[in-house]
Design a protein around this motif. Structure first.
Motif, short mmCIF file in Angstrom:
data_model
loop_
_atom_site.label_atom_id
_atom_site.label_comp_id
_atom_site.label_asym_id
_atom_site.label_seq_id
_atom_site.Cartn_x
_atom_site.Cartn_y
_atom_site.Cartn_z
N PRO A 77 0.81 -1.22 0.00
CA PRO A 77 0.00 0.00 0.00
C PRO A 77 0.85 1.27 0.00
CG PRO A 77 0.15 -0.88 2.21
CD PRO A 77 0.86 -1.86 1.31
N LEU A 78 0.24 2.37 -0.41
CA LEU A 78 0.82 3.70 -0.22
C LEU A 78 0.60 4.08 1.23
CD1 LEU A 78 1.99 6.31 -1.64
CD2 LEU A 78 -0.38 7.11 -1.71
N VAL A 79 1.66 4.48 1.92
CA VAL A 79 1.53 4.84 3.33
C VAL A 79 1.95 6.29 3.52
CG1 VAL A 79 1.80 2.50 4.21
CG2 VAL A 79 3.83 3.89 3.85
N PHE A 80 1.44 6.88 4.58
CA PHE A 80 1.69 8.29 4.83
C PHE A 80 1.69 8.54 6.33
CE2 PHE A 80 -2.76 7.51 3.89
CZ PHE A 80 -3.39 7.96 5.04
N ALA A 81 2.21 9.69 6.72
CA ALA A 81 2.25 10.06 8.13
C ALA A 81 2.37 11.57 8.25
CB ALA A 81 3.42 9.38 8.84
N GLU A 140 -2.30 -10.68 1.57
CA GLU A 140 -2.18 -9.24 1.42
C GLU A 140 -1.40 -8.67 2.60
OE1 GLU A 140 -3.17 -7.43 -1.10
OE2 GLU A 140 -4.12 -9.09 -2.19
N PRO A 141 -0.74 -7.54 2.44
CA PRO A 141 -0.06 -6.92 3.58
C PRO A 141 -1.05 -6.50 4.66
CG PRO A 141 0.66 -5.95 1.50
CD PRO A 141 -0.54 -6.78 1.19
N GLU A 142 -0.61 -6.55 5.90
CA GLU A 142 -1.40 -5.98 6.98
C GLU A 142 -1.36 -4.46 6.86
OE1 GLU A 142 -0.28 -9.45 10.27
OE2 GLU A 142 0.38 -7.39 10.55
N GLU A 143 -2.48 -3.81 7.10
CA GLU A 143 -2.55 -2.36 7.07
C GLU A 143 -3.05 -1.83 8.40
OE1 GLU A 143 -4.37 -0.52 3.73
OE2 GLU A 143 -3.76 -2.08 2.31
N SER A 144 -2.55 -0.67 8.78
CA SER A 144 -2.90 -0.12 10.08
C SER A 144 -3.02 1.40 9.99
CB SER A 144 -1.83 -0.50 11.10
OG SER A 144 -2.04 0.17 12.33
N SER A 163 -6.06 -4.00 9.95
CA SER A 163 -6.87 -4.91 9.14
C SER A 163 -5.98 -5.92 8.44
CB SER A 163 -7.69 -4.12 8.11
OG SER A 163 -6.84 -3.39 7.25
N ASP A 164 -6.60 -7.02 8.01
CA ASP A 164 -5.90 -8.09 7.27
C ASP A 164 -4.75 -8.70 8.07
OD1 ASP A 164 -7.49 -8.04 4.97
OD2 ASP A 164 -6.34 -6.37 4.14
N LEU A 165 -4.93 -8.80 9.39
CA LEU A 165 -3.91 -9.46 10.20
C LEU A 165 -3.67 -10.88 9.70
CD1 LEU A 165 -4.79 -8.41 13.87
CD2 LEU A 165 -2.66 -7.98 12.67
N ASN A 182 0.56 12.84 16.28
CA ASN A 182 0.96 12.17 15.04
C ASN A 182 -0.11 11.21 14.59
OD1 ASN A 182 1.80 9.18 15.81
ND2 ASN A 182 2.68 10.49 17.41
N ALA A 183 -0.21 11.04 13.29
CA ALA A 183 -1.15 10.09 12.70
C ALA A 183 -0.49 9.46 11.49
CB ALA A 183 -2.45 10.81 12.29
N SER A 184 -0.82 8.21 11.21
CA SER A 184 -0.12 7.52 10.12
C SER A 184 -0.89 6.30 9.65
CB SER A 184 1.29 7.08 10.56
OG SER A 184 1.23 6.21 11.66
N LYS A 185 -0.61 5.93 8.41
CA LYS A 185 -1.02 4.65 7.87
C LYS A 185 0.25 3.80 7.76
CE LYS A 185 -3.00 2.38 3.78
NZ LYS A 185 -3.55 2.57 2.41
N ASN A 186 0.20 2.55 8.25
CA ASN A 186 1.37 1.70 8.33
C ASN A 186 1.07 0.33 7.72
OD1 ASN A 186 3.08 3.55 10.18
ND2 ASN A 186 1.13 3.36 11.26
N PHE A 187 2.10 -0.50 7.58
CA PHE A 187 1.90 -1.79 6.95
C PHE A 187 2.92 -2.80 7.45
CE2 PHE A 187 5.36 -0.04 4.57
CZ PHE A 187 6.04 -1.10 3.99
N ARG A 188 2.61 -4.08 7.23
CA ARG A 188 3.56 -5.17 7.45
C ARG A 188 3.42 -6.14 6.30
NH1 ARG A 188 4.63 -10.32 9.32
NH2 ARG A 188 2.46 -10.89 9.72
N VAL A 189 4.53 -6.44 5.64
CA VAL A 189 4.48 -7.31 4.48
C VAL A 189 4.48 -8.77 4.92
CG1 VAL A 189 5.70 -5.63 3.06
CG2 VAL A 189 7.00 -7.40 4.24
#
Length: 611
Positions: free
Chosen positions: A379-383, A423-427, A454-456, A399-406
């Motif tokens: 995913p595209l992530v931002f903070a 799919e990657p986990e998204e947070s 999501s998508d753990l 602070n606020a962010s969108k994060n991921f784990r492949v």
């Protein structure tokens, strides 16, 4: 992928060309003394806790021992010295990133870091960054990140430190550190070793911890050379080797063992001028293991992963109060072992960071990152983060962010059971912090946070194949608050210091409508120290509340440690420091993993020589 690599090389060439053309004034190279520059410059809105050298000395050699009593992180340890995994703000072990001199070193095989395979003896500083950090540090930085730093010191000096220790359960430990420098060179070297039978008594029984012996060896070498008034070249190398038996549980005996070996090497060239900074890193990481079901036989399963990484960071001062950074990296990863058929991964990422000091009171950062990975979509992530100085003693942070784990190689390619459709986990997360400082003697940090993932990825039994398979199935929520309080007081030659931390963490498995396993609702720790001239005494206390586990719960517990030290010959070149520490002074029975009791009351004595 060829176009991506070409773009990366073109960007490097452009930066180098600018560096060669620059005629800016002489710089002090202050930004490249710290290898993880992002940790220094882009954390206005985050809670950052830096552990001092005195804190590291009061605890054991493993990172688990240090962080258990000095952070809000909860650790699940399969018996003392065994596999140790972190739960940061209620997230799981693969959602906490460990950063070595600016490089994410989470395992490519399982996504985690075993905190008992990291010795703290060979690092200048250890920092804890709370909150999502995937934009700057990549996969896994969801709950937070732990940073291990080897800093360069180009002042003229040569220092030695030798430490020898002995403790309960025939525990022997030794370490040696060398640091030297002048106006051209900087270097440090360290070796740390621990060996123990680890056969502690299980409280309330006549039994001992069976099959728990281990030995660890950590080697570290770092060099820096100033090429010119604006350029510095640095080399980092670290090697950790461990031979651990796997402790028995209360119900099942064990005769297994686990051998691990990690190599980390990095070459960094940094250029600093008045208007821009450029850093180019070449990195090689190797992780490998052997697992023996029966340690008396030579039959074992094995696995390894290799990572080659090129990373370039470019920071341009757009104006006096604004800077733009572009970070690109390319990695090539391979793995092999009994359960893999030679998987490979190519990954490229591009990150942009805008840093703006709007006024003397208001600062903020905007971040965006995109990864292109060969074996799945990311995913595209931002903070975004900010700090606002409301008053002289009060700073508001957000602070606020969108994060991921492949998905890891185990998740995708384990044979049998891997799932190529993951799919990657998204947070998504946000954090509101308050920082108060009164007369420099009282510091208070209060943070509230919310994380939704999501998508753990979970491994579950498959009735059709009779194998376990990883699937994207679970969603989770985490929210709570953290409090840190620090107080110092000096009365003539008497120094008092109090540091305390508390966390309240609520979690929910949305699918099952129940709390997540192994996340304490309440956790707190306190450290109180007293110093008078050459004498220091201290007390540490850890409180952990009840945690839910499969089929029940584990009781909460209180554990206390007490210690003292005395420094001899403080005025001479050769200094002696004698430390005595008693752990678990209340002889508390406790488990942080079900059926795996932790040690009873025990001691450790150390002699440190500085010259």
């Amino acid at each position: 992928m060829i176009r991506i690599v070409f773009f990366f090389l073109l960007l490097c060439y452009y930066s180098v060309a600018n560096a060669q053309k620059s005629t800016d004034s002489i710089q002090k190279l202050d930004e490249v003394v710290l290898s993880d520059v992002k940790l220094k410059h882009y954390n206005e809105g985050y809670k950052l806790t830096v552990l001092s050298d005195s804190i590291l000395r009061k605890n054991g050699n493993s990172l688990t021992d240090v962080l258990r009593f000095n952070s809000n992180i909860y650790f699940k340890e399969n018996g003392y010295g065994m596999v140790s995994s972190a739960s940061f703000r209620g997230t799981n072990a693969s959602q906490t990133a460990v950063i070595w001199n600016g490089i994410n070193i989470n395992s490519q095989l399982n996504g985690q870091v075993d905190f008992n395979t990291i010795s703290t003896a060979n690092y200048n500083s250890i920092s804890i960054r709370s909150g999502g950090g995937s934009v700057q540090y990549g996969s896994g930085a969801i709950g937070g990140s732990v940073h291990l730093s080897n800093d360069s010191d180009f002042t003229k000096h040569i220092n030695h430190r030798l430490q020898l220790g002995y403790g309960s359960y025939e525990t022997e430990n030794a370490s040696y550190n060398l640091s030297f420098g002048n106006n051209k060179w900087s270097g440090s070297a360290g070796v740390s070793y621990v060996n123990t039978e680890n056969d502690y008594r299980i409280i309330g029984t006549d039994e001992k911890n069976e099959n728990g012996a281990f030995n660890n060896l950590d080697l570290n070498l770092n060099l820096g050379y100033i090429l010119s008034q604006k350029d510095v070249l640095k080399v980092y190398h670290q090697n950790f080797r461990s031979d651990r038996a796997f402790s028995s549980t209360l119900l099942a005996p064990s005769n297994s063992k686990y051998e691990t070996e990690d190599y980390r090497s990095m070459l960094e060239w940094a250029h600093v001028s008045e208007n821009f900074t450029s850093s180019l890193k070449a990195v090689h990481l190797l992780e490998q293991f052997k697992y023996f079901e029966n340690k008396d036989l030579n039959n074992y399963s094995k696995g390894q992963a290799k990572t080659w990484l090129i990373k370039h960071s470019y920071k341009r001062n757009v104006s006096k109060n604004m800077a733009l950074s572009v970070i690109t990296d390319y990695s090539y990863i391979t793995a092999e072992g009994n359960s893999y058929i030679d998987p490979k991964r190519n990954a490229f990422s591009a990150t942009a960071i805008l840093n703006h000091q709007f006024s003397t009171k208001f600062k903020y950062n905007l971040n965006v990152r995109k990864d292109v990975i060969s074996d799945f979509k990311s995913p595209l992530v931002f903070a975004g983060d900010l700090s606002y100085k409301v008053a002289e003693a009060y700073v508001l942070k957000f602070n606020a962010s969108k994060n991921f784990r492949v998905p890891t190689f185990n998740d995708l390619y384990w044979n049998p059971g891997g799932n190529l459709d993951l799919e990657p986990e998204e947070s998504f997360q946000f954090d509101l912090g308050h920082q108060l400082e009164i007369l420099k003697s009282l510091q208070l940090k209060l943070n509230t946070f919310y994380i939704e993932t999501s998508d753990l990825i979970q491994w579950r039994p498959n009735t059709e194949t009779n194998y376990w398979n990883p699937v994207n199935i679970a969603n989770a929520k985490h929210y709570g608050l953290e409090v840190e309080l620090g107080y110092t007081k000096q009365i003539n030659a008497h120094h008092f210091n109090l540091v305390t931390a508390y966390s309240y963490t609520e979690t929910e498995d949305v699918e099952k409508n129940q709390p997540l396993y192994y996340v304490p609702l309440h956790k707190g720790n306190t450290a109180l120290s007293y110093n008078f001239k050459s004498f220091t005494a201290y007390y540490q206390h850890l409180f952990t509340g009840e945690v839910d586990v499969i089929g029940g719960s584990l009781d909460g517990y209180d554990v206390g440690n007490i210690g003292c030290s005395y420094e001899l010959n403080t005025a001479g070149k050769l200094n002696y420091i004698l430390d005595l520490k008693i752990n678990n002074i209340y002889n508390t029975y406790y488990e942080n993993v079900a059926l795996r009791p932790m040690p009873n009351r025990n001691f450790n004595i150390k002699l440190t020589l500085k010259f």
